[in-house]
Design an enzyme around this catalytic site. Structure first.
Site, PDB file in Angstrom:
ATOM      1  N   LYS A  83       0.827  -1.218   0.000  1.00  0.00           N
ATOM      2  CA  LYS A  83       0.000   0.000   0.000  1.00  0.00           C
ATOM      3  C   LYS A  83       0.860   1.266   0.000  1.00  0.00           C
ATOM      4  O   LYS A  83       0.524   2.238  -0.678  1.00  0.00           O
ATOM      5  CB  LYS A  83      -0.940  -0.024   1.214  1.00  0.00           C
ATOM      6  CG  LYS A  83      -1.993  -1.131   1.108  1.00  0.00           C
ATOM      7  CD  LYS A  83      -2.693  -1.351   2.434  1.00  0.00           C
ATOM      8  CE  LYS A  83      -3.760  -2.429   2.341  1.00  0.00           C
ATOM      9  NZ  LYS A  83      -4.186  -2.924   3.658  1.00  0.00           N
ATOM     10  N   GLY A  85     -12.627  -5.330   5.510  1.00  0.00           N
ATOM     11  CA  GLY A  85     -13.989  -5.817   5.754  1.00  0.00           C
ATOM     12  C   GLY A  85     -14.830  -5.703   4.490  1.00  0.00           C
ATOM     13  O   GLY A  85     -14.516  -4.919   3.589  1.00  0.00           O
TER      14      GLY A  85
HETATM   15  P1  NDP Z   1     -11.543 -13.928  -0.546  1.00  0.00           P
HETATM   16  O1  NDP Z   1     -10.593 -15.078  -0.467  1.00  0.00           O
HETATM   17  O2  NDP Z   1     -12.569 -13.778   0.523  1.00  0.00           O
HETATM   18  O3  NDP Z   1     -12.309 -13.970  -1.952  1.00  0.00           O
HETATM   19  C1  NDP Z   1     -11.697 -14.344  -3.158  1.00  0.00           C
HETATM   20  C2  NDP Z   1     -12.699 -15.173  -3.920  1.00  0.00           C
HETATM   21  O4  NDP Z   1     -12.193 -15.412  -5.232  1.00  0.00           O
HETATM   22  C3  NDP Z   1     -12.947 -16.532  -3.281  1.00  0.00           C
HETATM   23  O5  NDP Z   1     -14.316 -16.852  -3.327  1.00  0.00           O
HETATM   24  C4  NDP Z   1     -12.097 -17.468  -4.166  1.00  0.00           C
HETATM   25  O6  NDP Z   1     -12.569 -18.780  -4.166  1.00  0.00           O
HETATM   26  C5  NDP Z   1     -12.283 -16.818  -5.515  1.00  0.00           C
HETATM   27  N1  NDP Z   1     -11.215 -17.159  -6.454  1.00  0.00           N
HETATM   28  C6  NDP Z   1      -9.894 -17.217  -6.243  1.00  0.00           C
HETATM   29  N2  NDP Z   1      -9.236 -17.539  -7.366  1.00  0.00           N
HETATM   30  C7  NDP Z   1     -10.165 -17.707  -8.321  1.00  0.00           C
HETATM   31  C8  NDP Z   1     -10.110 -18.037  -9.694  1.00  0.00           C
HETATM   32  N3  NDP Z   1      -8.966 -18.270 -10.318  1.00  0.00           N
HETATM   33  N4  NDP Z   1     -11.270 -18.135 -10.373  1.00  0.00           N
HETATM   34  C9  NDP Z   1     -12.454 -17.907  -9.766  1.00  0.00           C
HETATM   35  N5  NDP Z   1     -12.570 -17.561  -8.459  1.00  0.00           N
HETATM   36  C10 NDP Z   1     -11.435 -17.462  -7.749  1.00  0.00           C
HETATM   37  O7  NDP Z   1     -10.663 -12.605  -0.669  1.00  0.00           O
HETATM   38  P2  NDP Z   1     -11.082 -11.114  -0.266  1.00  0.00           P
HETATM   39  O8  NDP Z   1     -12.425 -10.814  -0.785  1.00  0.00           O
HETATM   40  O9  NDP Z   1     -10.776 -10.890   1.153  1.00  0.00           O
HETATM   41  O10 NDP Z   1      -9.972 -10.280  -1.075  1.00  0.00           O
HETATM   42  C11 NDP Z   1     -10.095 -10.050  -2.455  1.00  0.00           C
HETATM   43  C12 NDP Z   1      -9.088  -8.976  -2.854  1.00  0.00           C
HETATM   44  O11 NDP Z   1      -9.404  -7.778  -2.160  1.00  0.00           O
HETATM   45  C13 NDP Z   1      -7.636  -9.281  -2.492  1.00  0.00           C
HETATM   46  O12 NDP Z   1      -6.785  -8.745  -3.478  1.00  0.00           O
HETATM   47  C14 NDP Z   1      -7.437  -8.552  -1.177  1.00  0.00           C
HETATM   48  O13 NDP Z   1      -6.081  -8.200  -0.938  1.00  0.00           O
HETATM   49  C15 NDP Z   1      -8.255  -7.321  -1.428  1.00  0.00           C
HETATM   50  N6  NDP Z   1      -8.738  -6.625  -0.247  1.00  0.00           N
HETATM   51  C16 NDP Z   1      -9.368  -7.320   0.743  1.00  0.00           C
HETATM   52  C17 NDP Z   1      -9.883  -6.670   1.831  1.00  0.00           C
HETATM   53  C18 NDP Z   1     -10.601  -7.361   2.921  1.00  0.00           C
HETATM   54  O14 NDP Z   1     -10.994  -6.721   3.898  1.00  0.00           O
HETATM   55  N7  NDP Z   1     -10.797  -8.657   2.838  1.00  0.00           N
HETATM   56  C19 NDP Z   1      -9.782  -5.200   1.942  1.00  0.00           C
HETATM   57  C20 NDP Z   1      -9.117  -4.561   0.828  1.00  0.00           C
HETATM   58  C21 NDP Z   1      -8.613  -5.265  -0.220  1.00  0.00           C
HETATM   59  P3  NDP Z   1     -11.904 -19.821  -3.098  1.00  0.00           P
HETATM   60  O15 NDP Z   1     -12.304 -19.303  -1.755  1.00  0.00           O
HETATM   61  O16 NDP Z   1     -12.518 -21.113  -3.450  1.00  0.00           O
HETATM   62  O17 NDP Z   1     -10.433 -19.771  -3.317  1.00  0.00           O
HETATM   63  N1  HSE Z   2      -5.530  -7.583   5.016  1.00  0.00           N
HETATM   64  C1  HSE Z   2      -5.725  -6.190   4.792  1.00  0.00           C
HETATM   65  C2  HSE Z   2      -5.753  -5.480   6.133  1.00  0.00           C
HETATM   66  C3  HSE Z   2      -7.034  -5.982   4.073  1.00  0.00           C
HETATM   67  O1  HSE Z   2      -5.829  -6.135   7.166  1.00  0.00           O
HETATM   68  O2  HSE Z   2      -5.662  -4.258   6.150  1.00  0.00           O
HETATM   69  C4  HSE Z   2      -7.220  -4.572   3.617  1.00  0.00           C
HETATM   70  O3  HSE Z   2      -6.343  -4.227   2.606  1.00  0.00           O
END
Ligand code: NDP
Ligand code: HSE
Length: 439
Positions: free
Chosen positions: A205, A302
């Site tokens: 970041k 979140g």
């Molecule tokens: P999750 O693991 O909750 O969600 C990712 C989803 O994508 C899962 O359902 C996963 O399935 C699916 N997936 C992964 N690879 C594939 C593929 N090749 N084809 C189809 N589906 C796929 O992740 P998050 O939502 O937490 O994070 C997503 C992005 O957002 C990341 O880059 C993260 O760094 C970013 N982010 C997250 C935050 C947060 O608070 N969580 C905040 C800010 C940014 P499966 O579970 O079966 O692998």
């Molecule tokens: N894993 C990251 C955090 C998600 O805890 O801040 C948000 O980018």
């Protein structure tokens, strides 16, 4: 006007939040964007899960290629994470003329230069508000709101998981592992939580913010990165006694010698607003030459807080996608052919203050020896405290706060102090930043 079609890659924590927010606020969002925004296809490895969240009206596939090549999709939202498949899919979406919205800071910190160049060639937008500090619109603020300023420095709590862990440990006395499990359950942590704890996520970041603040390329490989794993309860307590809080900060600073780019636990005065940011909340201080210090605060992770930023990008892209690419805000705030090659300073050359904790034999002359080592290296002491020895013990903890000094000098001092016969074990060193407005 017909709604704009969006293809969603990944309906996990953030994807699920994005789907829910778009659906719940669809009328309000359409009034802002000038037309509806509809997710018409979703790819996820788990089709059953995706169906449960999205219902029957949306096309669902397990093959992400169906989304990035779909002829009706104008915007692809990449929320699968990681930087191998995510990179391939993002580049493929761009090649197919799709605009991309992503929350993936790892992808951009490592491959942003290549991705933005591809988008530039194709005349499409890559929007990434959610990639830094979850729900806080910091990219918008840096890229547009502060555009009149020469940015001087940025310091931020930009990893919600680490801040959540530090807060819960300090306030509730909970153990590291238990709090981490809770952060994972709440969907805050990265797929590999070592990214959060080791400072790597914050390094992604700060790489992105430095690029936008100073008009430099993404240089993740040059970030000095230290996480929170080695922090102890006694350092947190001693820091408090001296009027400081310890936070994992991402810091980038313009200096006459180059740009500082670093992530590490940092003591900050407890009266600063940012020192009081607790739990999963993030906060970023940006100092501009015209505006002075500004503070941005909000949920850093979140489902729905992050979705708030993803949807804001969707609205931006919907408003701007028919505009001449030359009239859009550049990806990195500065025109791509006008990026600067100002160097990133090696950590050894960085200037900051320090908290040192050492354990010594409680006998005459020890403090004098330590003071002499520091003075010989031109390190000025701001405060020195000797703790009371435990009953029956002949060892005491000494805490030293230094004034500003260069990192290589403190490194030399630590080696010499550890060599003193009266010093027991290793010296603990934590950097200290005053974050004052005239800094
Ligand atoms: P999750 O693991 O909750 O969600 C990712 C989803 O994508 C899962 O359902 C996963 O399935 C699916 N997936 C992964 N690879 C594939 C593929 N090749 N084809 C189809 N589906 C796929 O992740 P998050 O939502 O937490 O994070 C997503 C992005 O957002 C990341 O880059 C993260 O760094 C970013 N982010 C997250 C935050 C947060 O608070 N969580 C905040 C800010 C940014 P499966 O579970 O079966 O692998
Ligand atoms: N894993 C990251 C955090 C998600 O805890 O801040 C948000 O980018």
């Amino acid at each position: 006007m017909k709604p704009i079609n969006v293809g969603l890659l990944g309906i996990g924590t953030v994807g699920g939040g994005t789907f829910a927010v778009l659906k719940r606020n669809q009328e309000e969002i359409a009034r802002r964007a000038g037309r509806g925004i509809v997710i018409n296809i979703i790819a996820d490895r788990d089709i059953e899960k995706a169906r449960k969240i999205a219902g029957e009206d949306t096309l669902i596939t397990s093959d992400a290629n169906d989304v990035v090549t779909h002829p009706d999709v104008s915007i692809v939202v990449e929320l699968i994470g990681g930087y191998t498949t995510a990179k391939e899919l993002t580049l493929k979406a761009i090649e197919n003329g799709k605009h991309v919205v992503t929350a993936n800071k790892a992808l951009l910190a490592l491959h942003g230069t290549e991705i933005f160049a591809a988008a530039q060639r194709k005349g499409v937008m890559v929007a990434f508000e959610a990639a830094v500090a979850g729900g806080i619109p910091i990219i918008k603020a840096l890229r547009e709101g502060l555009t009149a300023n020469r940015i001087e420095w940025i310091a931020g709590i930009i990893n919600g998981t680490s801040n959540f862990i530090l807060s819960e440990m300090r306030n509730k006395g909970l153990g590291f592992d238990a709090v981490l499990k809770q952060a994972q359950k709440l969907g805050y942590a990265e797929a590999d939580p070592a990214f959060d704890i080791g400072g790597i996520d914050a390094a992604h970041k700060i790489t992105i913010m430095a690029a936008i603040a100073f008009g430099i390329p993404m240089q993740f490989d040059k970030v000095y990165t230290e996480g929170i794993a080695k922090l102890t309860g006694e350092d947190i307590r001693y820091a408090e006694e001296l009027g400081y809080r310890i936070k994992l900060l991402g810091i980038t600073k313009r200096t006459p010698k180059g740009i500082e780019l670093r992530v590490h636990p940092t003591l900050i005065p407890s009266q600063r607003l940012i020192a009081n940011v607790e739990g999963v909340m993030n906060a970023i201080v940006v100092k501009g030459d015209a505006v002075g210090p500004t503070l941005y605060y909000g949920a850093g992770a979140g489902a729905e807080p992050t979705a708030s930023s993803v949807v804001a990008d969707l609205v931006d892209v919907t408003r701007m996608h028919t505009a001449d690419p030359k009239n859009r805000v550049p990806h990195l705030a500065f025109q791509p052919d006008l990026l600067s090659d100002i160097p990133i300073l090696p950590m050894e050359e960085v200037e900051t203050s320090y908290y040192l904790r050492l354990r010594v034999m409680d006998k005459p002359g020890v403090l004098a020896d330590i003071s002499r080592i520091l003075a010989d290296l031109d390190i000025s002491i701001g405060a020195m405290v000797q703790k009371e020895p435990n009953q029956g013990e002949d060892q005491v903890d000494i805490i030293i706060l230094t004034h500003l000094t260069v990192e290589k000098n403190i490194n030399s001092a630590i080696i010499k102090i550890e060599d003193l016969p009266a010093v027991i074990g290793r010296v603990t060193r934590i950097r200290l930043e005053e974050l004052s407005s005239n800094h």
